[in-house]
Scaffold this active site. Structure first.
Site, short mmCIF file in Angstrom:
data_model
loop_
_atom_site.label_atom_id
_atom_site.label_comp_id
_atom_site.label_asym_id
_atom_site.label_seq_id
_atom_site.Cartn_x
_atom_site.Cartn_y
_atom_site.Cartn_z
N ILE A 17 -56.66 60.93 39.91
CA ILE A 17 -58.12 60.99 39.82
C ILE A 17 -58.51 61.34 38.39
O ILE A 17 -58.16 62.41 37.90
CB ILE A 17 -58.71 62.05 40.77
CG1 ILE A 17 -58.22 61.85 42.20
CG2 ILE A 17 -60.23 62.02 40.72
CD1 ILE A 17 -58.66 62.96 43.14
N GLY A 23 -67.20 68.44 39.25
CA GLY A 23 -68.07 67.56 40.01
C GLY A 23 -67.40 66.94 41.23
O GLY A 23 -66.59 67.56 41.91
N TYR A 172 -75.70 53.40 29.95
CA TYR A 172 -75.11 53.85 31.20
C TYR A 172 -75.10 52.73 32.23
O TYR A 172 -74.08 52.47 32.88
CB TYR A 172 -75.88 55.05 31.74
CG TYR A 172 -75.25 55.69 32.95
CD1 TYR A 172 -74.10 56.47 32.84
CD2 TYR A 172 -75.80 55.52 34.22
CE1 TYR A 172 -73.52 57.07 33.95
CE2 TYR A 172 -75.23 56.11 35.34
CZ TYR A 172 -74.09 56.88 35.20
OH TYR A 172 -73.51 57.47 36.31
#
Length: 281
Positions: A17, A23, A172
Site C-alpha cells: 500500500i 489517512g 489534481y
C-alpha cells in the site's frame, strides 16, 4: 460500516500500500493486517511512518514493515521495485493509494509537476515494475485510488513538465483522470491473466492531503467530509472480498460500481470490440 472480511481470505496474502502511513491508507493497512495480510506500506522513512507501523502492528497477525520510497523520485521508485524483485515473493494486492494536493506549484526530482508525478507517474512505474510479482501470484489485484474529480479532468501532456499557469484543482483532476485511464488500460492489457485492475473514489475524506489548504477550508472540510475509516471501505472491499476476485476494468464510488468519466469509456468500448485480441489493439 467496514466490510466483513474473512480472516482466511487474507491469511498470508502479501499486500503493498503506498501512502499507508496516514489517512485511508493507514486505515486500510491496519484492517488488512489485522485480518492476516502481510502488509508492506510504501512511504518515506520517517517518525510518522514508524508511528504508523506501531499502530498497524498493535493488531497485525503478521508484522507490517515499510518499503522506503520517495514517490517524487522515479529513481527511488525504481529502487523499491528492485528491492521487491530481489525478495522474489509474489504480490497478491497492490493498492496505489498515496496522493498529494499542493496549493502552490512544485516539481518532482525529475522535473514533473508534482501532482502528475506523484499521483500518477510514480504509481504507473511502480505497478508496471511489479507486474512479474503480481503475475506470479495465484490471483492478484491492483487497486488505484482516484477521485470523483477525475470527471472534471483533461489530459494535457504539455503541463507535465511546466508549472506555468498552475492551478491546483486542474492539476489534481488531471492526475486522477490519468489514474482511471491507467487502471482501465492495465485491465485491458492483462485480460486473460490472473491480475485484475480497478479504480475507485473513496468519498470526500478528511485526510492530511488537504494540509496545504487555508485553515478555514480545512475546518469546513472537517465538518463536511467523511472519516478515513469510511473512506477506506472501498479499498478494503476491493482488496479482500472474494466477490471481486475476477472483477476488472471497473470504477467504484464509495463501495458501489459507478460510471467513470466519458473520456475513459473509449478504453472499455475498445476492449469489448477487440475481445481476446488485445495485443493487436
Amino acid at each position: 460500516m467496514a466490510p466483513d472480511i474473512n480472516h482466511h481470505e487474507l491469511n498470508g496474502k502479501r499486500v503493498i500500500i503506498t501512502g499507508g502511513n496516514s489517512g485511508i491508507g493507514l486505515v486500510t493497512a491496519k484492517q488488512l493486517a489485522a485480518k492476516g495480510a502481510n502488509v508492506l506500506i510504501a512511504g518515506r522513512a520517517s517518525d510518522k511512518t514508524e508511528t504508523a507501523l506501531q499502530s498497524i502492528n498493535a493488531e497485525a497477525v503478521t508484522p507490517a514493515r515499510n518499503l522506503a520510497v520517495d514517490l517524487g523520485s522515479l529513481a527511488s521508485v525504481e529502487a523499491l521495485i528492485e528491492s521487491v524483485q530481489r525478495e522474489g515473493e509474489p504480490i497478491d494486492v497492490l493498492i496505489n493509494n498515496a496522493g498529494c494536493f499542493p496549493t502552490k506549484a512544485q516539481t518532482t526530482e525529475d522535473g514533473f509537476e508534482l501532482q502528475i508525478g506523484v499521483n500518477h507517474l510514480a504509481h504507473m512505474k511502480l505497478t508496471l515494475g511489479l507486474l512479474p510479482q503480481l503475475l506470479s501470484a495465484p490471483s492478484a489485484r491492483v487497486i488505484t485510488v482516484s477521485s470523483m474529480l477525475h470527471k472534471k479532468g483533461t489530459i494535457d501532456p504539455t503541463s507535465f513538465k511546466t508549472t506555468e499557469r498552475y492551478n491546483a484543482q486542474t492539476a489534481y483532476a488531471q492526475s486522477k483522470l490519468a489514474n482511471v485511464l491507467f487502471a482501465f488500460a492495465l485491465a485491458r492489457r492483462l485480460e486473460g491473466t490472473s491480475v485484475t485492475s480497478n479504480a475507485l473514489h473513496p468519498g470526500g475524506v478528511r485526510t492530511d492531503i488537504v494540509r496545504d489548504l487555508p485553515w478555514i477550508v480545512r475546518m469546513l472540510i472537517g465538518l463536511v467530509f467523511i472519516s478515513a475509516e469510511r473512506g477506506a471501505e472501498t479499498s478494503i472491499m476491493l482488496a479482500s472480498d472474494p466477490a471481486y476476485q475476477s472483477v476488472t476494468g471497473r470504477y467504484f464510488d464509495q463501495g458501489k460500481e459507478a460510471s467513470a468519466a466519458k473520456t475513459s469509456q473509449w478504453m472499455l468500448r475498445r476492449k469489448r470490440r477487440c475481445g481476446a485480441k488485445v495485443s493487436r489493439c
